[in-house]
Design an enzyme around this catalytic site. Structure first.
Site, PDB file in Angstrom:
ATOM      1  N   GLY A 705       1.243 -13.499 -19.814  1.00 61.62           N
ATOM      2  CA  GLY A 705       1.557 -14.193 -21.056  1.00 61.62           C
ATOM      3  C   GLY A 705       0.368 -14.191 -21.992  1.00 61.62           C
ATOM      4  N   GLY A 707      -0.919 -15.816 -26.045  1.00 62.38           N
ATOM      5  CA  GLY A 707      -0.634 -16.674 -27.187  1.00 62.38           C
ATOM      6  C   GLY A 707      -1.775 -16.640 -28.171  1.00 62.38           C
ATOM      7  N   PHE A 709      -4.135 -18.833 -28.693  1.00 58.99           N
ATOM      8  CA  PHE A 709      -5.409 -19.343 -28.217  1.00 58.99           C
ATOM      9  C   PHE A 709      -5.782 -18.856 -26.816  1.00 58.99           C
ATOM     10  CE2 PHE A 709      -4.067 -23.122 -30.950  1.00 58.99           C
ATOM     11  CZ  PHE A 709      -4.689 -22.607 -32.066  1.00 58.99           C
ATOM     12  N   VAL A 712      -2.807 -15.499 -20.208  1.00 58.69           N
ATOM     13  CA  VAL A 712      -2.560 -16.042 -18.881  1.00 58.69           C
ATOM     14  C   VAL A 712      -2.413 -14.891 -17.899  1.00 58.69           C
ATOM     15  CG1 VAL A 712      -1.096 -17.519 -17.465  1.00 58.69           C
ATOM     16  CG2 VAL A 712      -1.424 -18.048 -19.891  1.00 58.69           C
ATOM     17  N   LYS A 727      -5.459 -19.446 -17.144  1.00 51.75           N
ATOM     18  CA  LYS A 727      -5.395 -19.382 -18.605  1.00 51.75           C
ATOM     19  C   LYS A 727      -6.813 -19.181 -19.122  1.00 51.75           C
ATOM     20  CE  LYS A 727      -2.862 -22.067 -21.362  1.00 51.75           C
ATOM     21  NZ  LYS A 727      -2.402 -23.220 -22.186  1.00 51.75           N
ATOM     22  N   ASP A 837       4.569 -29.352 -29.061  1.00 52.40           N
ATOM     23  CA  ASP A 837       4.921 -27.929 -29.104  1.00 52.40           C
ATOM     24  C   ASP A 837       5.957 -27.581 -28.040  1.00 52.40           C
ATOM     25  OD1 ASP A 837       4.836 -25.384 -30.136  1.00 52.40           O
ATOM     26  OD2 ASP A 837       3.102 -24.751 -28.976  1.00 52.40           O
TER      27      ASP A 837
END
Length: 1010
Positions: A705, A707, A709, A712, A727, A837
């Site tokens: 994953g 994103g 910021f 992962v 992360k 979120d």
């Protein structure tokens, strides 16, 4: 005397001229110094040379005019510069050229550039400029090149730019522009090239573009455009490049297209909704380099004559409905022999029928990719294909090819991907394949191949995936196969007639992810070396003749998710370590296992494992309905009762008495009590090196994953404690550190079944002077909810690895899990937390499909701090963020409730809140509200209607109509109730939204229905 006066005035004028020039020079000098002050990073030390030791006209990147020492060109392109562009650039009034491309200039484009009335070229490509394009640029009427592509610009392009009548080239691609294709473009009749791909323009193609008679290139790919192509566009005979890839453009292509646009070089319309036939008139486009019409709805025969296209480089017709069932419909390949520059030919996923012509061996030797998969082609694969020596990808999967696989394939030494599966090939696996040392994927499955697996496959040292399944291969598994340490994706030998034991060398495949030997005739015990295959996620050994006990070394397979040992002759007890693995599917059925079925781990859920067909098993979960385990009194147990227990009792009594004496002695000394030991969490000493090693140097293979910021990765950390997720923060991105701090603060003191569990304490790691920050979480083997609600086509194709559609019961359960977590955060925490979120990608699913909320990077504690309360702007993700956040309101619990409501509506409808259909005021809430309650079946996700179809089918088969009708009514009631909760939670007014207590209560009631 008069002559003397004139002479005097002439002297005065001569003296005054240098002073005026000096003043103007000083203006340019100061402007350049102001530009220098806005630069914060200059790795090539360009502006470092800008000092008073030399005249500014000699500064690097600065060019002045020949007649006057005034700056005419500022060229700082491709220098790695970071900073912002000073408004003082507007004082360089003689500037004709500004080149700042390929740097990292941030902030807005200064409106003062509009003062530069002499400007001819403004090139700001590939920077980080943001905000809107200043309307003042319209003052630069001499501008002929405007390059703004690959920035972060937004909004509509100003209508005033229509005054730039001298503009010849405008590039604005890869930004965030909206508002449709600007109508003012029709006024810019000098335009030669327009590049506006990768924006969010939307709308239709305006008819006014037909006025641009000088236009040669037009590109609006990936812009959400719809409607048909205006016929007038085909009147622009000067067009060389037309690119509208990845939009929603519909309609037929005109039959005379190639006659009108005979200068075409690039025609790119892949990923649209075009219909009808491909015009034969393309044969007239002798300059054609690329013809891309893939992923449309085109039909009929391809009868283009390519013989007069020597420059053709790429032909992409895949994923259409092309085909006429005529015997000669593949003859178009014959006409491609003269296309000597052809590199890619992709016509897969169509309905082509017939034999692949032998002329394919005479195609360009520059060809690197050849794809005919998923058609209806038959006959042998032409041996001449071995002439295409630069071929890197060959795909003819899922056709009806027969005969032997030609040995000439061994000539393709550059081949990396070879897909021949799902055909009718016969004979042996060619030994010549061993020549393909660069091959990474070899798939020969679902054919009629026979004979032994050739030992020479060991020469394919780059092989990542090998699939020989569903053939008639015989003999033992060659030991040499396990020397391919490169194998990391798949080794699939299932559904053959392989015999003999599984070699001990299996332990060498330490990077292998999926290993399938099912449905063969293999014998013996599973080697203990299987424990070395630490990357295994799927191990399928079912339907063989394996025997003995399940080896204890398999406890080292911490990443295993799917394990199938069914239909063998395994004996002994079910190993306890299986309950400690991260399994989501376990099949031990039809063996000779005995003893008690465990009740821990995967064995808690009877739907996730199978043990039927083992008559000597007992106990386990009630739903298995196995016999209870007997506790018999053997001689051994009597010895324990008569001898061991009394001895243990005496020993314990002695220890208690001694402890009492010690206690009295310590009490007399009144010694200072020792300080309480701090709780040490697992992995508290995780180093950067251990993370680097566990993630294979943060490789893409381990990436699960990404994103704004963080990224992962999944891996197994030492000591072996199962799969974890790491992360890693992108600290170079603004806000990442703040996100890291927020997540650590939020998770360190909260624990709940439906919140993701953090394994390490949150800390930074200073790695060689760099700030490296990471958090280790428990691994969620079922991924996130986004992947289940919107599975990609790749997942849909692979039923084993990809998620299936969620049942209604699963959706209700997941929604309840999320609601309980929100209720805990809002009501039961010592300090209430707002998540801020909530969205499907932040809802993670464990091996039992229990939902956990993750990603607390935007979380806030209540009450908010003053600066948090006054924060203006959107917090969260567009579509899920509460509307009041966009108006500057402070964050509240009701904001999370709104996000949950949208999430629930998405789970019902299968529509993202950002779906393209939601335009002109319509949103997901309104979409559901219009159908509520009577027309919900028209908008709910198709998978939820399968119950209705099944009920109707059962009635047709003679089932009780009343029972099936009542069953559907329950489902219908459930969907209506879910929609009502979603609508109430996503009301525009925060005060009208449902509170978490009521949400949880109502969802629990719905759970009782399904």
């Amino acid at each position: 005397m008069a002559y003397l006066s004139l002479f005097f005035y002439a002297i005065v004028l001569i003296l005054l001229i240098p002073a005026t020039t000096l003043a103007k020079n000083n203006t340019d000098h100061l402007a350049l110094l102001a530009i220098k002050s806005g630069i914060t990073h200059d790795p090539q030390h360009v502006v470092g040379t800008w000092n008073t030791s030399i005249h500014f006209c000699k500064w690097e990147g600065v060019t002045c005019g020949r007649r006057h020492p005034r700056v005419t060109t500022l060229d700082l392109g491709s220098r790695g510069i970071v900073g912002s562009l000073s408004p003082h650039i507007g004082n360089l009034s003689f500037l004709r050229v500004i080149r700042l491309e390929n740097n990292t200039f941030k902030s807005v484009i200064p409106p003062q550039i509009g003062n530069l009335f002499r400007l001819q070229k403004l090139i700001l490509i590939n920077n980080s400029f943001e905000g809107e394009v200043p309307a003042s640029l319209s003052n630069c009427t001499r501008l002929n090149v405007l390059g703004l592509s690959r920035n972060k610009l937004v909004g509509k392009l100003p209508q005033k730019l229509g005054s730039l009548v001298n503009l010849e080239i405008i590039t604005v691609h890869s930004n965030g522009f909206t508002g449709g294709i600007p109508s003012f473009l029709a006024n810019l009749t000098s335009l030669v090239a327009i590049s506006a791909a990768d924006n969010h323009l939307g709308g239709t193609i305006p008819h006014g573009l037909n006025q641009l008679h000088n236009l040669q290139e037009i590109g609006f790919a990936n812009n959400q455009l719809y409607g048909t192509i205006p016929p007038s566009l085909y009147n622009l005979s000067s067009l060389r490049v037309i690119s509208f890839t990845d939009n929603k453009i519909s309609g037929d292509l005109p039959l005379n297209l190639g006659l009108k646009l005979h200068n075409l070089e690039f025609f790119q319309f892949s990923g649209n909704k075009l219909t009808g036939n491909i015009p034969f008139s393309f044969s007239n486009c002798s300059n054609l380099v690329e013809l891309s019409l893939a992923e449309n709805g085109l039909t009929g025969k391809v009868d283009i004559n390519f013989s007069k296209m020597p420059n053709l480089w790429y032909l992409a017709l895949f994923d259409n409905i092309l085909g006429s069932s005529e015997p000669d419909e593949m003859k178009f390949i014959d006409s491609m022999i003269n296309c000597s520059k052809l590199e890619m030919l992709s016509v897969h996923i169509n309905r082509f029928t017939g034999v692949l012509p032998s002329s394919i061996g005479n195609l360009s030797t520059q060809l690197t990719s050849l794809a005919f998969g998923r058609n209806n082609l038959y006959g042998p694969l032409p041996s001449g294909i071995g002439n295409l020596v630069k071929l890197e990808r060959l795909s003819v999967l899922q056709n009806q090819f027969n005969g032997v696989i030609p040995n000439e394939l061994g000539n393709l030494r550059n081949l990396k991907l070879l897909y021949l599966h799902y055909n009718n090939f016969t004979g042996n696996v060619p030994y010549s394949i061993g020549n393909l040392s660069l091959l990474t994927v070899l798939n020969l499955s679902k054919n009629r191949l026979k004979g032994y697996i050739p030992l020479i496959l060991n020469n394919c040292r780059s092989l990542l995936s090998l699939d020989l399944s569903k053939n008639n291969l015989t003999g033992p598994i060659p030991v040499e196969l396990f020397q391919l340490s490169s194998l990391s994706i798949t080794l699939n030998l299932s559904r053959n007639h392989l015999v003999g034991p599984l070699p001990q060398e299996i332990g060498k495949l330490k990077s292998l992810t999926k290993f399938d030997l099912s449905q063969n005739d293999l014998v013996g015990e599973i080697p203990n070396t299987i424990g070395s295959c630490v990357s295994l996620e799927s191990l399928l050994l079912d339907d063989n003749l394996f025997q003995g006990q399940i080896p204890p070394t398999m406890s080292a397979l911490k990443g295993i998710i799917i394990l199938n040992l069914s239909s063998n002759n395994f004996s002994g007890e079910i190993p306890r370590f299986l309950s400690q693995l991260n399994l989501s599917s376990l099949d031990l059925s039809f063996n000779d296992l005995e003893g008690e079925v465990p009740l821990e781990g995967i064995f808690r859920n009877g739907s996730l494992f199978k043990v039927n067909g083992n008559d000597k098993l007992c106990g386990g979960p009630p739903e298995l309905r196995l016999q209870k385990c007997r506790k018999t009194g053997s001689r051994k147990s009597r010895v324990i009762f008569l001898v061991v227990i009394p001895l243990c009792t005496l020993l314990v009594g002695t220890m208690v008495f001694m402890s009492f004496l010690i206690y009295r002695r310590r009490r007399k000394t009144r010694a200072q009590p020792p300080a309480e030991a701090s709780h040490v969490q697992p992995f508290t000493r995780v180093t950067y090196g251990s993370m680097l090693k566990a993630t294979n140097e943060f490789s893409q293979q381990n990436l699960i994953g990404t994103g704004t910021f963080s990224e992962v990765y999944k891996c197994i950390l030492e000591p072996d404690d199962g799969m974890v997720a790491i992360k890693v923060l992108k600290l170079e991105n603004r806000g990442a550190l703040k996100s890291f701090t927020a997540e650590c603060e939020a998770l360190k003191n909260i624990r709940h079944r439906n919140l993701v569990k953090i394994i390490t304490s949150c800390s930074s790691i200073d790695y060689q002077g760099n700030d490296f920050r990471a958090i280790v979480y428990e691994f969620m083997p079922k991924g996130n909810l986004e992947r289940w609600l919107h599975p990609s086509s790749e997942h849909e194709m692979d039923a084993e690895s990809g998620p299936q559609r969620l049942s209604l019961h699963q959706r209700v359960t997941i929604a309840t899990d999320v609601a309980q977590a929100i209720h805990y955060l809002h009501q039961d925490c010592e300090v209430p937390v707002i998540h801020c979120d909530l969205k499907p990608s932040n809802i993670l699913l464990d091996s039992e499909m229990v939902a956990r909320i993750g990603d607390f990077g935007l979380a806030k504690f209540l009450p908010l701090k003053p600066r948090e309360s006054s924060t203006v702007g959107l917090r969260g993700t567009i579509g899920y963020a509460a509307p009041e956040y966009g108006l500057g309101s402070e964050m509240t619990k009701e904001g999370d409730i709104y996000s949950f409501g949208i999430l629930l509506l998405e789970m019902i409808t299968g529509k993202r809140p950002t779906d393209d259909m939601f335009q002109e005021g319509l949103n997901l809430h309104g979409y559901v509200k219009m159908a509520f309650p009577d027309r919900l079946k028209e908008i709910v996700e198709s998978g939820l209607l399968l119950v209705r179809e099944e009920a109707d089918q059962n009635i047709n088969y003679g089932y009780n109509e009343n029972i099936e009708g009542r069953r559907w009514k329950k489902i219908e009631k459930c969907i209506v109730s879910l929609a009502r909760i979603g609508l109430t939670c996503s009301m525009e007014s925060p005060t009208e939204r449902m509170n978490t207590t009521k949400v949880v209560h109502e969802l629990q009631n719905i759970s009782g229905i399904v």
